[in-house]
Scaffold this motif. Structure first.
Motif, mmCIF file in Angstrom:
data_model
loop_
_atom_site.group_PDB
_atom_site.id
_atom_site.type_symbol
_atom_site.label_atom_id
_atom_site.label_comp_id
_atom_site.label_asym_id
_atom_site.label_seq_id
_atom_site.Cartn_x
_atom_site.Cartn_y
_atom_site.Cartn_z
ATOM 1 N N ILE A 5 46.568 45.601 46.682
ATOM 2 C CA ILE A 5 46.657 46.914 46.042
ATOM 3 C C ILE A 5 48.057 47.095 45.446
ATOM 4 O O ILE A 5 49.061 46.958 46.143
ATOM 5 C CB ILE A 5 46.393 48.029 47.067
ATOM 6 N N TYR A 6 48.086 47.429 44.149
ATOM 7 C CA TYR A 6 49.341 47.732 43.461
ATOM 8 C C TYR A 6 49.376 49.224 43.191
ATOM 9 O O TYR A 6 48.535 49.749 42.469
ATOM 10 C CB TYR A 6 49.427 46.949 42.154
ATOM 11 N N TRP A 37 50.820 58.997 50.436
ATOM 12 C CA TRP A 37 51.449 57.670 50.435
ATOM 13 C C TRP A 37 51.619 57.142 51.863
ATOM 14 O O TRP A 37 51.429 55.953 52.113
ATOM 15 C CB TRP A 37 52.804 57.700 49.721
ATOM 16 N N HIS A 40 48.318 55.865 52.966
ATOM 17 C CA HIS A 40 48.069 54.627 52.217
ATOM 18 C C HIS A 40 48.841 53.461 52.858
ATOM 19 O O HIS A 40 48.285 52.374 53.063
ATOM 20 C CB HIS A 40 48.498 54.838 50.765
ATOM 21 N N GLU A 41 50.094 53.690 53.176
ATOM 22 C CA GLU A 41 50.917 52.635 53.790
ATOM 23 C C GLU A 41 50.436 52.295 55.201
ATOM 24 O O GLU A 41 50.480 51.135 55.604
ATOM 25 C CB GLU A 41 52.391 53.050 53.806
ATOM 26 N N SER A 44 47.807 49.659 55.288
ATOM 27 C CA SER A 44 48.194 48.321 54.833
ATOM 28 C C SER A 44 48.542 47.421 56.010
ATOM 29 O O SER A 44 49.243 47.823 56.932
ATOM 30 C CB SER A 44 49.412 48.431 53.898
ATOM 31 N N SER A 47 52.979 44.322 53.458
ATOM 32 C CA SER A 47 53.585 44.825 52.225
ATOM 33 C C SER A 47 54.339 43.698 51.535
ATOM 34 O O SER A 47 55.145 43.004 52.169
ATOM 35 C CB SER A 47 54.559 45.966 52.528
ATOM 36 N N THR A 123 49.645 45.602 50.225
ATOM 37 C CA THR A 123 50.180 46.340 49.095
ATOM 38 C C THR A 123 51.240 45.484 48.420
ATOM 39 O O THR A 123 51.903 44.665 49.070
ATOM 40 C CB THR A 123 50.796 47.683 49.533
#
Length: 188
Positions: A5-6, A37, A40-41, A44, A47, A123
């Protein structure tokens, strides 16, 4: 296979940084956007960073939870940032910390290897690194938080591509301050 994911904040005219690597155009995010955010993080498993973004993130988040005015979400973001495994791709730095591994060789080969493994979504951040992954067809999802500002130039979110990439819209959301978040999955 892991999902790549970008996602980043960008200007309405498509830049993640204005000329001179200036990111002051975004200002502090709303509590709602920051929470998005953070969530979202948290989702993940790994990263991936280019050098510039790594230097920006590692200059603040290792101690972001110790700042006197840190919000509960910022405290959690700092803790999550330290705990999440990270890979930095750079040929110009020689040391990384905070649960991070440095890759100095072929970024595309390493990202391809990581995608083939087990684990949660990955990410990727940093325009140069993400641009190389885009050109290699490795990005599975794009997360774009568009801020209502035009800067006229700088570091673009998207890179030049050799061909079209068709996408499916999977989410839209509006945040305070006129920020519009869109998520797209790559159509394979």
């Amino acid at each position: 296979m892991r999902k790549l994911i970008y996602g980043m904040n960008l200007t309405l005219d498509g830049y993640i940084a204005a000329a001179g690597d200036d990111i002051g155009w975004s200002g502090p995010p709303s509590h709602e956007l920051f929470q998005w955010w953070l969530d979202h993080e948290r989702a993940s498993g790994l990263s991936l960073y280019g050098r510039k973004l790594w230097e920006e993130m590692s200059s603040y988040w290792p101690t972001g939870d110790q700042q006197p005015d840190a919000t509960p979400a910022e405290i959690e973001f700092a803790r999550n940032w330290r705990d999440t495994p990270k890979v930095v791709f750079s040929s110009t730095i020689d040391k990384v910390d905070w649960n991070t591994r440095l890759v100095t060789g072929d970024a595309i080969a390493e990202i391809t290897r990581l995608k083939a493994g087990d684990g949660g979504p990955m990410t990727i951040g940093g325009a140069t690194l993400a641009g190389a992954a885009m050109r290699a067809g490795l990005i599975d999802e794009y997360v774009i938080a568009t801020h209502p500002v035009l800067v006229g130039g700088g570091t673009p979110f998207f890179t030049a591509l050799d061909g079209w990439v068709n996408l499916n819209l999977v989410e839209t959301r509006t945040f305070p301050g006129g920020v519009v978040l869109t998520r797209y999955e790559t159509r394979r």
